[in-house]
Design a protein around this motif. Sequence first.
Motif, short mmCIF file in Angstrom:
data_model
loop_
_atom_site.label_atom_id
_atom_site.label_comp_id
_atom_site.label_asym_id
_atom_site.label_seq_id
_atom_site.Cartn_x
_atom_site.Cartn_y
_atom_site.Cartn_z
N ASP A 463 0.69 -0.87 -0.37
CA ASP A 463 -0.12 -0.18 0.18
C ASP A 463 0.77 1.05 -0.16
N SER A 464 2.07 1.35 0.57
CA SER A 464 2.96 2.54 -0.08
C SER A 464 3.84 2.24 -0.76
N GLY A 465 3.70 1.43 -1.51
CA GLY A 465 4.82 1.70 -2.66
C GLY A 465 5.50 2.63 -3.16
N PRO A 466 6.39 2.11 -3.90
CA PRO A 466 6.47 3.45 -4.78
C PRO A 466 6.58 3.57 -5.93
N PHE A 467 5.40 2.87 -6.50
CA PHE A 467 5.20 3.20 -8.50
C PHE A 467 3.81 3.81 -7.76
N LYS A 468 3.70 4.20 -9.40
CA LYS A 468 2.32 5.12 -9.60
C LYS A 468 1.15 4.05 -9.04
N VAL A 469 0.08 5.22 -8.98
CA VAL A 469 -1.40 4.18 -8.89
C VAL A 469 -1.31 3.94 -10.00
N GLY A 470 -2.12 2.95 -10.41
CA GLY A 470 -2.70 1.73 -10.98
C GLY A 470 -2.10 0.94 -12.08
N LEU A 471 -0.60 1.40 -11.03
CA LEU A 471 0.43 -0.35 -11.96
C LEU A 471 0.10 -1.50 -11.56
N ASP A 472 -0.68 -2.80 -12.36
CA ASP A 472 -0.25 -3.85 -11.95
C ASP A 472 0.89 -4.07 -10.99
#
Length: 472
Positions: A463-472
């Motif tokens: 949930d606190s990941g580094p990627f933009k929202v929406g990436l699988d």
Amino acid sequence: MAASNCCCSSTINLSTPFLGVRRRRRLVNLASDRCFRPMKVPPKVIALLWGPKRTAEHRKDNPSLGTFPLTGPPSENLSSAGVRPLEVCVSVLSSISNVPSKDWDACAMDATGPEKLNPFLTHAFLSSLEESNCAVKETGWLPQHVIAQDQFSNVLGVVPLYLKSHSYGEFVFDHSWADAYYRYGFQYYPKLQCCIPFTPVTGERILVRDAWFKDQVFSILVQALKKLTEKYQLSSLHVTFPSESEWHKMNDFGFLQRIGMQYHWKNRNYNNFDEFLMDMKQSKRKNIRQERKKISIQNLKMKRLRGDEIKAKHWDSFYQFYRNTTDNKAFLTKDFFHIIGAKMGDHVLLIVAEEEGELVAGALNLIGGDTLYGRLWGCLPRAYYPNLHFEACYYQAIEAAIELKLKKVEAGAQGDHKVQRGYLPVTTYSCHYIVDEDFRRAIQDFLVHERDQVKQVMKLLNDSGPFKVGLD
């Protein structure tokens, strides 16, 4: 007593040839190092059972585990020679050198498929551990590999297996279980360990030829592992880092199921490192660029060496880096690195850092069918190079995976700092056959609570990941 979030409760019968018959007690708090309620046991008895690390007891060489029939429609199931396998003979081998490499590798290749070749399952890697005296009786890793052959001595399946006198080099921690056994007068060691020594890499563990009989041979081999555990009168059998499908199957054979967590990088068909960065949140992207910039500022030159490009001097230097990182408590010998370099060729990728032509650090990787496996890292003890660890172990590995068109990079266990650099948590698996019923119930209760905790941590990290929202 009802079990809470951090403990499990069961009752055991304390009958043991060492302590005589004791009254039944309850097992509690298996999650902590102080796993059970303390009991008053004479210090001399505790010393007798717990004492210094012991070498695994040598058992009868190459014992047979039985012969089993194969069943199948008679109209098919013929071998290349036109003869149908009718039975499977299962036995134990004291060295992988007793299995021809082509037979072992055929089982490993069929188990994974060529597109997902796992280099750690190969005869070359496992034999390197034995030839270099890393995984041998003297280090507490007595090879007990299991082999299944038909009536014509064709190899149908193999299992990498070791009789262990300790729990080091496994990366699935059961030290508190061992402590619990000893507190109650039971022997936990030796135990059987089905794994790749010193290697927390997920892969098939029951390696079976891809033929009509594969499900039957899988079942026969799993049952044979349990039979061997009981034949040797051991406390337990552990299958660590199996595939998820094996993990599910082994639940049907009475194995307890455990999960863990690692960090992997996923290649979303990137053409270069910058494309990967563009999928990250702006703050994370900026941080990575700043970290990589510091490498050139320190006049460090990164190189990726593969196969014949890796010379003896590189292995000698890397071994010193490795020993320094492990505080000179290395499991692997210098010979091991030289042997895998010679045996595994282009499957080996050594990332090195140079300062004015001198090797100062390195990271060892192995290349699989679709995965780059990051394994070991080390550097010179006399200097500190900010961010060099991140560059050598994470960013160079990502660049190499993109260049080689690999689907992922496995960066191993531990270190939530990997998340902010593009490596996200994934589930790992292990299976545990505990012979004593009361201990099995206690450990099972603990694993239920542990599994919930691991899943919660993984969710928070994702949930606190580094990627933009929406990436699988």
